[in-house]
Design a protein around this motif. Structure first.
Motif, PDB file in Angstrom:
ATOM      1  N   UNK A  50       0.823  -1.203   0.000  1.00  0.00           N
ATOM      2  CA  UNK A  50       0.000   0.000   0.000  1.00  0.00           C
ATOM      3  C   UNK A  50       0.864   1.264   0.000  1.00  0.00           C
ATOM      4  N   UNK A  51       0.548   2.212  -0.875  1.00  0.00           N
ATOM      5  CA  UNK A  51       1.317   3.462  -0.894  1.00  0.00           C
ATOM      6  C   UNK A  51       0.985   4.337   0.311  1.00  0.00           C
ATOM      7  N   UNK A  52       1.893   5.267   0.590  1.00  0.00           N
ATOM      8  CA  UNK A  52       1.657   6.234   1.661  1.00  0.00           C
ATOM      9  C   UNK A  52       0.540   7.195   1.263  1.00  0.00           C
ATOM     10  N   UNK A  53       0.554   7.618  -0.002  1.00  0.00           N
ATOM     11  CA  UNK A  53      -0.437   8.567  -0.500  1.00  0.00           C
ATOM     12  C   UNK A  53      -0.832   8.200  -1.926  1.00  0.00           C
ATOM     13  N   UNK A  54      -2.061   8.566  -2.291  1.00  0.00           N
ATOM     14  CA  UNK A  54      -2.544   8.446  -3.663  1.00  0.00           C
ATOM     15  C   UNK A  54      -3.131   9.798  -4.027  1.00  0.00           C
ATOM     16  N   UNK A  55      -2.532  10.429  -5.013  1.00  0.00           N
ATOM     17  CA  UNK A  55      -2.964  11.772  -5.380  1.00  0.00           C
ATOM     18  C   UNK A  55      -3.414  11.807  -6.838  1.00  0.00           C
ATOM     19  N   UNK A  56      -4.552  12.450  -7.067  1.00  0.00           N
ATOM     20  CA  UNK A  56      -5.088  12.595  -8.410  1.00  0.00           C
ATOM     21  C   UNK A  56      -4.742  13.988  -8.937  1.00  0.00           C
ATOM     22  N   UNK A  60      -2.617   9.796 -11.873  1.00  0.00           N
ATOM     23  CA  UNK A  60      -2.664   9.533 -10.440  1.00  0.00           C
ATOM     24  C   UNK A  60      -1.261   9.159 -10.024  1.00  0.00           C
ATOM     25  N   UNK A  61      -0.819   9.687  -8.886  1.00  0.00           N
ATOM     26  CA  UNK A  61       0.527   9.394  -8.397  1.00  0.00           C
ATOM     27  C   UNK A  61       0.425   8.725  -7.028  1.00  0.00           C
ATOM     28  N   UNK A  62       1.060   7.569  -6.920  1.00  0.00           N
ATOM     29  CA  UNK A  62       1.198   6.874  -5.640  1.00  0.00           C
ATOM     30  C   UNK A  62       2.614   7.125  -5.159  1.00  0.00           C
ATOM     31  N   UNK A  63       2.781   7.268  -3.824  1.00  0.00           N
ATOM     32  CA  UNK A  63       4.134   7.428  -3.307  1.00  0.00           C
ATOM     33  C   UNK A  63       4.365   6.603  -2.046  1.00  0.00           C
ATOM     34  N   UNK A  64       5.645   6.338  -1.799  1.00  0.00           N
ATOM     35  CA  UNK A  64       6.114   5.599  -0.634  1.00  0.00           C
ATOM     36  C   UNK A  64       7.289   6.360  -0.050  1.00  0.00           C
ATOM     37  N   UNK A  65       7.272   6.579   1.273  1.00  0.00           N
ATOM     38  CA  UNK A  65       8.384   7.278   1.922  1.00  0.00           C
ATOM     39  C   UNK A  65       9.600   6.361   1.914  1.00  0.00           C
ATOM     40  N   UNK A  66      10.748   6.904   1.497  1.00  0.00           N
ATOM     41  CA  UNK A  66      11.956   6.090   1.392  1.00  0.00           C
ATOM     42  C   UNK A  66      13.023   6.452   2.411  1.00  0.00           C
ATOM     43  N   UNK A  67      13.047   7.706   2.828  1.00  0.00           N
ATOM     44  CA  UNK A  67      14.001   8.096   3.868  1.00  0.00           C
ATOM     45  C   UNK A  67      13.583   9.423   4.462  1.00  0.00           C
ATOM     46  N   UNK A  68      14.101   9.653   5.658  1.00  0.00           N
ATOM     47  CA  UNK A  68      13.832  10.890   6.377  1.00  0.00           C
ATOM     48  C   UNK A  68      15.158  11.530   6.728  1.00  0.00           C
TER      49      UNK A  68
END
Length: 162
Positions: A112-118, A125-133
């Protein structure tokens, strides 16, 4: 005591650290080749999603997004015993996301992505996943889908925190 705990949750990244500590405790109880599917559910809880593989095994998704930087796939063999635990948010898996893949294929690979933005003006539509902080910012891996729900490209970005 409880006030300090709740205050700690308000500190950026504290929730992610708490999740990681809980996961470490839970995963230390899982033994591939020994732990049954029922025991996995007792320890980990209900999976977010279940995938069925052709060999009869089941893959249970345990996402830790949007705060976490990991997503787990727990593989239960056809015999009902834990086969392996995979952390799927890896550079190797990000490289496997290519144009033409469906949303289901990406979800199966990364969870599951962190966010789904239209973005209606772009028709994507863009899905994203946090990779580093890093101090003051979070980095994300992005998958861009066209109007047909097919990957058109990938990208990375960062967002300032606070």
């Amino acid at each position: 005591m409880m006030t300090k705990f709740l205050a700690a949750l308000l500190v950026p990244g504290a929730l992610a650290l708490l999740l990681a500590a809980c996961d470490a405790d839970k995963f230390s109880k899982l033994r591939p080749g020994v732990t049954t599917a029922d025991e996995v559910r007792q320890i980990m809880g209900r999976p977010d999603l279940e995938w069925r593989d052709p060999d009869g095994s089941r893959v249970w998704e345990y996402p830790r997004t949007p705060e976490g930087m990991v997503n787990y796939m727990v593989v239960i063999g056809p015999n009902g015993v834990l086969r392996e635990v995979q952390q799927v948010l890896t550079e190797d898996n990000f490289r496997q996301v290519v144009p033409g893949m469906s949303k289901d294929e990406v979800r199966r690979l990364l969870g599951r992505p962190a966010h789904q933005r239209l973005f209606p003006m772009k028709g994507e539509t863009v899905w994203d996943w946090k990779t580093k902080t890093e101090p003051g910012m979070d980095w994300f891996f992005n998958v861009h889908f066209n109007q047909d729900g097919v990957v058109s490209r990938t990208s990375t970005n960062f967002e300032p925190r606070g």
